[in-house]
Design an enzyme around this catalytic site. Structure first.
Site, PDB file in Angstrom:
ATOM      1  N   LYS A  84       0.812  -1.200   0.000  1.00 36.27           N
ATOM      2  CA  LYS A  84       0.000   0.000   0.000  1.00 36.27           C
ATOM      3  C   LYS A  84       0.853   1.261   0.000  1.00 36.27           C
ATOM      4  CE  LYS A  84      -1.542   1.393   4.347  1.00 36.27           C
ATOM      5  NZ  LYS A  84      -0.614   1.803   5.331  1.00 36.27           N
ATOM      6  N   HIS A 127       0.591  -6.155   5.666  1.00 40.01           N
ATOM      7  CA  HIS A 127       1.497  -6.825   6.608  1.00 40.01           C
ATOM      8  C   HIS A 127       0.748  -7.435   7.802  1.00 40.01           C
ATOM      9  CE1 HIS A 127       1.434  -3.019   8.881  1.00 40.01           C
ATOM     10  NE2 HIS A 127       1.944  -3.666   9.894  1.00 40.01           N
ATOM     11  N   ASP A 172      -5.957   4.610   5.756  1.00 42.56           N
ATOM     12  CA  ASP A 172      -4.632   4.095   6.121  1.00 42.56           C
ATOM     13  C   ASP A 172      -4.718   2.764   6.879  1.00 42.56           C
ATOM     14  OD1 ASP A 172      -1.767   4.246   6.522  1.00 42.56           O
ATOM     15  OD2 ASP A 172      -2.190   4.786   8.603  1.00 42.56           O
ATOM     16  N   HIS A 186      -6.007  -3.166   7.047  1.00 41.65           N
ATOM     17  CA  HIS A 186      -5.731  -4.039   8.193  1.00 41.65           C
ATOM     18  C   HIS A 186      -6.994  -4.456   8.953  1.00 41.65           C
ATOM     19  CE1 HIS A 186      -1.857  -2.726   7.083  1.00 41.65           C
ATOM     20  NE2 HIS A 186      -1.750  -1.679   7.855  1.00 41.65           N
ATOM     21  N   LYS A 206      -4.740   6.914  16.309  1.00 44.35           N
ATOM     22  CA  LYS A 206      -3.367   7.290  16.652  1.00 44.35           C
ATOM     23  C   LYS A 206      -3.402   8.000  17.995  1.00 44.35           C
ATOM     24  CE  LYS A 206      -1.799   6.486  12.355  1.00 44.35           C
ATOM     25  NZ  LYS A 206      -1.095   5.239  12.104  1.00 44.35           N
TER      26      LYS A 206
HETATM   27  C1  BG6 Z   1       0.693   0.873   8.504  1.00 36.13           C
HETATM   28  C2  BG6 Z   1       0.101   2.250   8.606  1.00 36.13           C
HETATM   29  O1  BG6 Z   1       0.133   0.174   7.427  1.00 36.13           O
HETATM   30  O2  BG6 Z   1       0.446   0.164   9.707  1.00 36.13           O
HETATM   31  C3  BG6 Z   1       0.657   2.988   9.792  1.00 36.13           C
HETATM   32  O3  BG6 Z   1       0.393   2.983   7.425  1.00 36.13           O
HETATM   33  C4  BG6 Z   1       0.487   2.158  11.052  1.00 36.13           C
HETATM   34  O4  BG6 Z   1       0.036   4.259   9.932  1.00 36.13           O
HETATM   35  C5  BG6 Z   1       1.016   0.753  10.857  1.00 36.13           C
HETATM   36  O5  BG6 Z   1       1.181   2.821  12.107  1.00 36.13           O
HETATM   37  C6  BG6 Z   1       0.671  -0.136  12.034  1.00 36.13           C
HETATM   38  O6  BG6 Z   1       1.315  -1.375  11.917  1.00 36.13           O
HETATM   39  P1  BG6 Z   1       1.696  -2.223  13.204  1.00 36.13           P
HETATM   40  O7  BG6 Z   1       2.256  -3.496  12.645  1.00 36.13           O
HETATM   41  O8  BG6 Z   1       2.712  -1.419  13.971  1.00 36.13           O
HETATM   42  O9  BG6 Z   1       0.453  -2.406  13.995  1.00 36.13           O
END
Ligand code: BG6
Length: 480
Positions: free
Chosen positions: A142, A172, A229, A234, A332
């Site tokens: 992304k 991810h 985002d 996710h 956030k």
């Molecule tokens: C990313 C977002 O895909 O995932 C970020 O762009 C976010 O804004 C991050 O902080 C969170 O990933 P994780 O693995 O730290 O929960």
């Protein structure tokens, strides 16, 4: 497995040095990188391979901490080359072609650790230079568009020369152990499978809370907002893993078919129902931290309109989930960093013990990876009417003593194996953008309020009721 040529476009960038190189280091150290494989980092800046290898060593030390082993790192970087490449120049591509072995010798994996504006030119050049044999694979992540239309456009660029079976779209979160375990939990436990439906489940809460703020990405985050985002990818992936029907098998397309069906069953959120379904907010000052708008001061490209928190009440319109709300939230600058799922069961049909006894399953996804079941039991030596709630927990990592691989390491391992099960298919992306676009349209039309919450809190008051913890028996008793 055949040896690999792994080409990292954007090889000297942050994603490559912070995530990809450490992942490849572990894969090589643990013998998972096929013998004779090579890594080629491609970027714009001029640098010798020697200087780049030293940079990789420096970053491995920084990011691996106590996992860093000098001998393994030296061995790993010996297989890395650096190549300066100007994408626009045809001659540079000739050099890359000469550098890569013929496809009979090595399979090629391309990783696009570059801004999406470069996806098109890179794919075009790979195609023009016949660097895309059917055995080659292309890894992208992304932002894969910012709405349905742009996602289609990105896909059109990727498919210049690469078929869907060659494209690995990374989310991810799908590489996280605890998220992959959701499928094991649901589809290998009859006890759970039998009650995983509207008859027994009252609601599901999905939380991905972060403590970070803008982290130098003000313009992008303000433009995207957490809906685009975090939720579009996710949180929706977690929702799909929780709500999907049993896939025919664990084959990639069977899993992805089942997920797409969930996304297509989501009830559209429109300007007439958005107020009951969506809360958006920005953080104000709190816990010694500045407000979002204060943090944005000085970022020229940020208008201050992005949401830093979103909560959604999502309905999945199929028989299994009829009338069961899925509450999603992410934000956030919240109080703590954690991701978890809470599945609240309906109370027992009759109330013999005078309290509505509702079981709960809590699935901690990160930083801990635990599954807990709250069960009611008789209080020892009581008259039989006093119940207590007992929490039984199973820790996914318990006793293994092993290092838990980072999501990128897991996913890169899957690309090497040619397994697309935990990568997002084109139609999944399009279906989720279509649903998210509907929400964004509705909040423009309905002028959905932008709430505020204090930095360091758990979000605005407006969505609090959706996420209240299940009170313990004693409190329920007091209330009844
Ligand atoms: C990313 C977002 O895909 O995932 C970020 O762009 C976010 O804004 C991050 O902080 C969170 O990933 P994780 O693995 O730290 O929960």
């Amino acid at each position: 497995m055949k040896a690999l040529d792994i080409v990292l476009f954007g090889g000297s960038g942050d994603l490559s040095l912070r995530k990809l190189m450490p992942s490849l280091y572990f894969l090589q150290r643990d013998g998972k990188l096929p013998e004779g494989s090579r890594v080629t980092a491609v970027s714009r800046g001029e640098m010798t391979s020697e200087v780049f290898r030293a940079l990789v060593i420096e970053k491995l030390k920084l990011y691996l901490g106590s996992e860093y082993q000098a001998s393994a790192a030296e061995e790993f970087v010996a297989g890395i080359d650096y190549m300066a490449l100007d994408i626009a120049s045809g001659s540079a591509w000739g050099e890359l072609k000469a550098h890569l072995a013929p496809s009979e010798v090595r399979d090629i994996i391309y990783y696009m650790a570059v801004p999406p504006g470069l996806f098109g030119p890179i794919c075009k050049q790979l195609h023009l230079n016949s660097l895309n044999p059917p055995s080659s694979r292309l890894v992208v992540e992304k932002p894969l568009g910012e709405d349905e239309e742009s996602a289609e456009a990105v896909n059109a660029l990727l498919s210049t020369g690469f078929a869907e079976e060659q494209i690995y779209r990374i989310d991810h979160y799908l590489g996280k152990e605890a998220i992959q375990n959701l499928l094991a939990l649901r589809f290998s436990n009859r006890l759970i499978g039998a009650v995983w439906n509207q008859e027994h489940i009252e609601s599901v809460q999905i939380t991905v809370a972060e403590t970070v703020g803008l982290e130098g990405r003000a313009a992008y985050l303000d433009h995207a907002g957490v809906l685009r985002d975090m939720v579009q990818n996710h949180l929706m992936q977690i929702l799909c893993c929780l709500a999907m029907e049993t896939p025919l098998s664990l084959a990639a397309d069977d899993i992805r078919d089942a997920k797409v069906r969930v996304v297509k069953s989501l009830r559209p959120i429109t300007s007439t129902n958005i107020e009951e379904h969506v809360v958006r907010a920005q953080y104000g000052a709190g816990a010694g931290m500045p407000s979002y708008l204060q943090e944005l001061q000085g970022s020229r490209d940020a208008a201050g309109t992005g949401e830093t928190y979103a909560a959604l009440k999502v309905m999945v319109d199929n028989d299994r989930w009829h009338n069961v709300p899925f509450y999603l939230r992410t934000g956030k600058r919240l109080k703590e960093r954690f991701a978890e799922v809470i599945v609240k069961f309906r109370p027992t049909p009759r109330n013999l013990f005078g309290v509505p006894a509702s079981n709960q399953i809590t699935i901690e996804l990160q930083p801990d990876m635990k599954i807990s079941l709250d069960m009611f039991m008789k209080q020892l030596l009581s008259d039989g009417r006093d119940l207590i709630s007992h929490r039984q927990s199973a820790d996914l990592a318990a006793g293994s003593g092993s290092r838990i691989p980072d999501a990128y390491e897991k996913l890169l391992g899957d690309v090497m194996q040619g397994n697309q099960a935990y990568f997002v298919r084109h139609d999944e992306i399009i279906a989720s953008w279509r649903w998210i676009d509907g929400i964004r349209k509705a909040w423009r039309e309905a002028e959905l309020p932008m709430h505020s919450y204090a930095a360091g809190s758990m979000g605005p008051q407006a969505s609090k009721a959706w996420f209240d913890e299940v009170p313990f028996v004693e409190e329920l008793k007091k209330a009844s």
